[in-house]
Design a protein around this motif. Structure first.
Motif, PDB file in Angstrom:
ATOM      1  N   ARG A  67       0.804  -1.208   0.000  1.00 57.29           N
ATOM      2  CA  ARG A  67       0.000   0.000   0.000  1.00 57.29           C
ATOM      3  C   ARG A  67       0.848   1.273   0.000  1.00 57.29           C
ATOM      4  O   ARG A  67       0.320   2.376   0.103  1.00 57.29           O
ATOM      5  N   GLY A  68       2.158   1.120  -0.084  1.00 58.69           N
ATOM      6  CA  GLY A  68       3.039   2.279  -0.145  1.00 58.69           C
ATOM      7  C   GLY A  68       3.460   2.837   1.202  1.00 58.69           C
ATOM      8  O   GLY A  68       4.021   3.941   1.273  1.00 58.69           O
ATOM      9  N   CYS A  69       3.204   2.118   2.278  1.00 55.45           N
ATOM     10  CA  CYS A  69       3.638   2.564   3.609  1.00 55.45           C
ATOM     11  C   CYS A  69       5.139   2.358   3.775  1.00 55.45           C
ATOM     12  O   CYS A  69       5.728   1.452   3.180  1.00 55.45           O
ATOM     13  N   ALA A  70       5.737   3.180   4.617  1.00 51.89           N
ATOM     14  CA  ALA A  70       7.137   2.980   4.980  1.00 51.89           C
ATOM     15  C   ALA A  70       7.238   1.776   5.910  1.00 51.89           C
ATOM     16  O   ALA A  70       6.430   1.619   6.833  1.00 51.89           O
ATOM     17  N   VAL A  71       8.221   0.924   5.666  1.00 57.14           N
ATOM     18  CA  VAL A  71       8.480  -0.234   6.529  1.00 57.14           C
ATOM     19  C   VAL A  71       9.878  -0.080   7.103  1.00 57.14           C
ATOM     20  O   VAL A  71      10.851   0.074   6.360  1.00 57.14           O
ATOM     21  N   VAL A  72       9.971  -0.106   8.432  1.00 54.77           N
ATOM     22  CA  VAL A  72      11.236   0.137   9.126  1.00 54.77           C
ATOM     23  C   VAL A  72      11.615  -1.101   9.927  1.00 54.77           C
ATOM     24  O   VAL A  72      10.824  -1.593  10.742  1.00 54.77           O
ATOM     25  N   TYR A  73      12.809  -1.605   9.689  1.00 54.90           N
ATOM     26  CA  TYR A  73      13.352  -2.709  10.484  1.00 54.90           C
ATOM     27  C   TYR A  73      14.427  -2.144  11.418  1.00 54.90           C
ATOM     28  O   TYR A  73      15.283  -1.370  10.993  1.00 54.90           O
ATOM     29  N   VAL A  74      14.356  -2.552  12.679  1.00 54.91           N
ATOM     30  CA  VAL A  74      15.318  -2.096  13.684  1.00 54.91           C
ATOM     31  C   VAL A  74      16.097  -3.292  14.198  1.00 54.91           C
ATOM     32  O   VAL A  74      15.532  -4.365  14.432  1.00 54.91           O
ATOM     33  N   ARG A  75      17.387  -3.120  14.368  1.00 53.14           N
ATOM     34  CA  ARG A  75      18.205  -4.150  15.006  1.00 53.14           C
ATOM     35  C   ARG A  75      19.044  -3.490  16.086  1.00 53.14           C
ATOM     36  O   ARG A  75      19.267  -2.273  16.073  1.00 53.14           O
ATOM     37  N   VAL A  76      19.516  -4.286  17.038  1.00 48.87           N
ATOM     38  CA  VAL A  76      20.320  -3.761  18.134  1.00 48.87           C
ATOM     39  C   VAL A  76      21.692  -4.431  18.138  1.00 48.87           C
ATOM     40  O   VAL A  76      21.804  -5.640  17.919  1.00 48.87           O
ATOM     41  N   LEU A  77      22.734  -3.619  18.355  1.00 45.08           N
ATOM     42  CA  LEU A  77      24.094  -4.152  18.506  1.00 45.08           C
ATOM     43  C   LEU A  77      24.253  -4.557  19.972  1.00 45.08           C
ATOM     44  O   LEU A  77      24.517  -3.733  20.836  1.00 45.08           O
ATOM     45  N   ILE A  78      24.060  -5.818  20.244  1.00 41.81           N
ATOM     46  CA  ILE A  78      23.917  -6.310  21.614  1.00 41.81           C
ATOM     47  C   ILE A  78      25.139  -6.011  22.468  1.00 41.81           C
ATOM     48  O   ILE A  78      25.020  -5.598  23.635  1.00 41.81           O
ATOM     49  N   ASP A  79      26.325  -6.180  21.932  1.00 43.02           N
ATOM     50  CA  ASP A  79      27.543  -5.953  22.718  1.00 43.02           C
ATOM     51  C   ASP A  79      27.863  -4.479  22.911  1.00 43.02           C
ATOM     52  O   ASP A  79      28.807  -4.137  23.622  1.00 43.02           O
ATOM     53  N   GLU A  80      27.091  -3.600  22.269  1.00 45.30           N
ATOM     54  CA  GLU A  80      27.349  -2.166  22.420  1.00 45.30           C
ATOM     55  C   GLU A  80      26.267  -1.453  23.210  1.00 45.30           C
ATOM     56  O   GLU A  80      26.265  -0.221  23.293  1.00 45.30           O
ATOM     57  N   ILE A  81      25.333  -2.209  23.799  1.00 45.82           N
ATOM     58  CA  ILE A  81      24.320  -1.601  24.659  1.00 45.82           C
ATOM     59  C   ILE A  81      25.002  -1.011  25.887  1.00 45.82           C
ATOM     60  O   ILE A  81      25.897  -1.616  26.481  1.00 45.82           O
TER      61      ILE A  81
END
Length: 217
Positions: free
Chosen positions: A74-88
């Protein structure tokens, strides 16, 4: 495979879905594709493979893919997030969630999104170093430049990455919708508390099916 996984999740959550004073919530709003983004939190190897509840990591991934495919179409923005676990950031805490200093090295793909998540070339990828996806990233800029006013939240974990990102979005004036059957946590109790007591105060809590209906799919 995606349809079977979606049906299984719906059956699992039918008796568990939070009830509100008005009874079962029907789809009472429409999603505007031009101003709505889907944000999927931490669908990466080190997190999807953990013991989770009330849904497994693969179940959440399957539901997230249903949403992503429909929103993208439908033309929506899709955002994937990831976390750098060792840099939290590591700060003193009674029960810290960070890895102990003597923990073995993470697998090389620990912070990479699982291939089943279905990232496409036109999607936005955000890399964070804390629970929430706004601080220290360009997520807000990516959303503002696309004219985004509403955010649909899903991913892992409900009361960590999803809730932290939602609280930051709420403070910045974004309207929020939560896909309750496309998220999970390290325990069912923690998941339920956020879904029943926190999220309804910040936005709308709906099922994947209701969101697809609101999107016109």
């Amino acid at each position: 495979m995606g349809r079977r996984a979606g049906a299984g999740v719906a059956a699992l959550l039918h008796a568990q879905r939070p009830k509100f004073s008005s009874g079962e919530i029907m789809t009472d709003f429409a999603i505007n594709p031009a101003s709505t983004a889907l944000i999927l939190i931490d669908l990466q190897h080190a997190i999807v493979g953990r013991p989770l509840a009330p849904l497994s990591g693969p179940q959440v991934v399957a539901q997230s893919v249903r949403l992503a495919e429909a929103f993208r179409a439908r033309g929506c923005a899709v955002v994937y997030v990831r976390v750098l676990i060792d840099e939290i950031l590591k700060l003193p805490a009674d029960t810290p969630t960070t890895r102990p200093p003597d923990a073995p090295p993470l697998p090389a793909n620990a912070c990479e999104l699982v291939p089943e998540a279905g990232v496409q070339a036109g999607d936005v990828l955000i890399t964070k170093k804390q629970w929430g996806a706004f601080y220290g990233t360009d997520l807000e800029q990516q959303l503002r430049r696309r004219g985004i006013r509403s955010i649909v939240m899903a991913g892992i974990a409900t009361n960590f990455g999803v809730e932290s990102t939602a609280r930051q979005a709420f403070d910045q004036g974004f309207e929020l919708v939560f896909a309750e059957d496309a998220m999970t946590s390290i325990s069912e109790e923690l998941h339920r508390f956020s879904v029943q007591h926190i999220f309804p105060k910040m936005g709308r809590v709906r099922s994947t099916g209701q969101l697809l209906q609101a999107l016109g799919k």
